[in-house]
Write an enzyme that holds these catalytic residues in place. Sequence first.
Site, PDB file in Angstrom:
ATOM      1  N   ASP A 103       0.847  -1.209   0.000  1.00  0.00           N
ATOM      2  CA  ASP A 103       0.000   0.000   0.000  1.00  0.00           C
ATOM      3  C   ASP A 103       0.876   1.249   0.000  1.00  0.00           C
ATOM      4  O   ASP A 103       0.847   2.031   0.931  1.00  0.00           O
ATOM      5  CB  ASP A 103      -0.956   0.000   1.209  1.00  0.00           C
ATOM      6  CG  ASP A 103      -0.227  -0.014   2.555  1.00  0.00           C
ATOM      7  OD1 ASP A 103       0.954  -0.452   2.613  1.00  0.00           O
ATOM      8  OD2 ASP A 103      -0.812   0.446   3.562  1.00  0.00           O
ATOM      9  N   VAL A 108       2.794  -6.305   2.989  1.00  0.00           N
ATOM     10  CA  VAL A 108       3.271  -5.176   3.794  1.00  0.00           C
ATOM     11  C   VAL A 108       2.216  -4.075   3.935  1.00  0.00           C
ATOM     12  O   VAL A 108       2.548  -2.928   4.231  1.00  0.00           O
ATOM     13  CB  VAL A 108       4.615  -4.624   3.236  1.00  0.00           C
ATOM     14  CG1 VAL A 108       5.694  -5.680   3.285  1.00  0.00           C
ATOM     15  CG2 VAL A 108       4.464  -4.079   1.821  1.00  0.00           C
ATOM     16  N   HIS A 162       9.753   0.008   8.055  1.00  0.00           N
ATOM     17  CA  HIS A 162       9.157  -1.291   8.391  1.00  0.00           C
ATOM     18  C   HIS A 162       9.170  -2.329   7.253  1.00  0.00           C
ATOM     19  O   HIS A 162       9.702  -3.424   7.394  1.00  0.00           O
ATOM     20  CB  HIS A 162       7.693  -1.093   8.800  1.00  0.00           C
ATOM     21  CG  HIS A 162       7.465  -0.023   9.786  1.00  0.00           C
ATOM     22  ND1 HIS A 162       7.541  -0.239  11.145  1.00  0.00           N
ATOM     23  CD2 HIS A 162       7.158   1.290   9.636  1.00  0.00           C
ATOM     24  CE1 HIS A 162       7.278   0.889  11.781  1.00  0.00           C
ATOM     25  NE2 HIS A 162       7.050   1.829  10.898  1.00  0.00           N
ATOM     26  N   ASP A 163       8.506  -1.963   6.137  1.00  0.00           N
ATOM     27  CA  ASP A 163       8.193  -2.947   5.103  1.00  0.00           C
ATOM     28  C   ASP A 163       9.442  -3.539   4.443  1.00  0.00           C
ATOM     29  O   ASP A 163       9.416  -4.667   3.938  1.00  0.00           O
ATOM     30  CB  ASP A 163       7.320  -2.305   4.022  1.00  0.00           C
ATOM     31  CG  ASP A 163       5.990  -1.826   4.573  1.00  0.00           C
ATOM     32  OD1 ASP A 163       5.630  -2.241   5.680  1.00  0.00           O
ATOM     33  OD2 ASP A 163       5.324  -1.040   3.882  1.00  0.00           O
ATOM     34  N   ASP A 183       6.885   1.145   1.856  1.00  0.00           N
ATOM     35  CA  ASP A 183       6.518   0.194   0.792  1.00  0.00           C
ATOM     36  C   ASP A 183       7.324   0.477  -0.470  1.00  0.00           C
ATOM     37  O   ASP A 183       7.770  -0.448  -1.163  1.00  0.00           O
ATOM     38  CB  ASP A 183       5.034   0.325   0.419  1.00  0.00           C
ATOM     39  CG  ASP A 183       4.083   0.190   1.580  1.00  0.00           C
ATOM     40  OD1 ASP A 183       4.030   1.126   2.395  1.00  0.00           O
ATOM     41  OD2 ASP A 183       3.406  -0.830   1.669  1.00  0.00           O
TER      42      ASP A 183
HETATM   43  C1  BDR Z   1       3.056  -0.139   8.576  1.00  0.00           C
HETATM   44  O1  BDR Z   1       2.003   0.798   8.381  1.00  0.00           O
HETATM   45  C2  BDR Z   1       2.239   1.579   7.247  1.00  0.00           C
HETATM   46  O2  BDR Z   1       2.023   2.913   7.523  1.00  0.00           O
HETATM   47  C3  BDR Z   1       3.645   1.273   6.785  1.00  0.00           C
HETATM   48  O3  BDR Z   1       3.720   1.306   5.373  1.00  0.00           O
HETATM   49  C4  BDR Z   1       3.905  -0.100   7.333  1.00  0.00           C
HETATM   50  O4  BDR Z   1       3.473  -1.100   6.439  1.00  0.00           O
HETATM   51  C5  BDR Z   1       3.786   0.199   9.868  1.00  0.00           C
HETATM   52  O5  BDR Z   1       2.926   0.128  10.951  1.00  0.00           O
HETATM   53 CA    CA Z   2       2.902  -0.612   4.103  1.00  0.00          CA
END
Ligand code: BDR
Ligand code: CA
Length: 312
Positions: A14, A128, A242-243, A19
């Site tokens: 997303d 993700v 994160h992703d 991402d």
């Molecule tokens: C996740 O939430 C989204 O905002 C980021 O892309 C990640 O996948 C982190 O909590």
């Molecule tokens: Ca994401």
Amino acid sequence: MNDIIKRKIILDCDPGHDDAIAILLAAGNPSIDLLAITTVGGNAGVTHTTRNALQVCEVANIPHVPVYRGCSDPLVRKGETAAEIHGESGMEGPVLPEPTRSAEKEHAVDYIVRTLLASEGDITLVAVGPLTNIAMAMRKDAAILPKIKEIVIMGGGTFGNWTPAAEFNIYVDAEAAKVVFDSGVPIVMMGLDLTHQASATGEVAEQIAQIDTPAGRLVNDLLIFFRKTYQDMFDIADPPVHDVCCIAYCIDPTVVECKHYRVDIETKGELTYGMTLVDRHNVTGLAPNVQFAYKLDHSKFWGLVKDALAAL
Ligand code: BDR
Ligand code: CA
């Protein structure tokens, strides 16, 4: 010369700043065979996340990787976006090229089902964003379950970032997350415990700013925006990407350390909707269902990202 055995992945996402970096890492590393990108509503609506994915593909120069638009809304609840972190479009900050192509006509869920059924069980799903597309595919045809090699998920953790209990991706569609976590398919979970170690420190940002390629310049711009919103919303100076952890794991599983735990999804709690209950001491006595990543090799991780950006 030895041929590299590439890991086949479908990246469900997303975009989203992190991402986008995940797409670039998948595109720029020779050991990943990126079969397709599927999009879902999450950080922004699915029209935005699909357009963002297509724009990142332009920068990554991967016209051969199809993009399939997926579900706009969660299975049960109303959708929620993360404009506070990613801006209204889901990927504010950089100036991106116009896409030179459109998303495929087939729906992402149909693509996932069709491709898994035709596969030899060698495809990894990397998810993700909210798990809506993956849950829908599992519900549409359960015959895909034994065909999935592994699902690598960014979601959850032992603390929250969207509510005190819940992480954003799981919170947006906890019913979908429950379908996936209860599916019996091997899951690797990159929750906040792990992904908060993937911080873009000042040193990392300076190194990326020196990478004078289209991808390097894009990530530099993404990180400038992401740093500000993480600082404003969470008082976190170095934003966690994160992703990207999920793709790094697919390239080199030794970039993380995991423990096998039971993880269940809360879908009914008044204050805890979307919480991932990580049973560290197996107090439930239930069989573990998740490889829970808890430790990241920060330098190896950023080494992979920098190499990919330099190659693109
Ligand atoms: C996740 O939430 C989204 O905002 C980021 O892309 C990640 O996948 C982190 O909590
Ligand atoms: Ca994401």
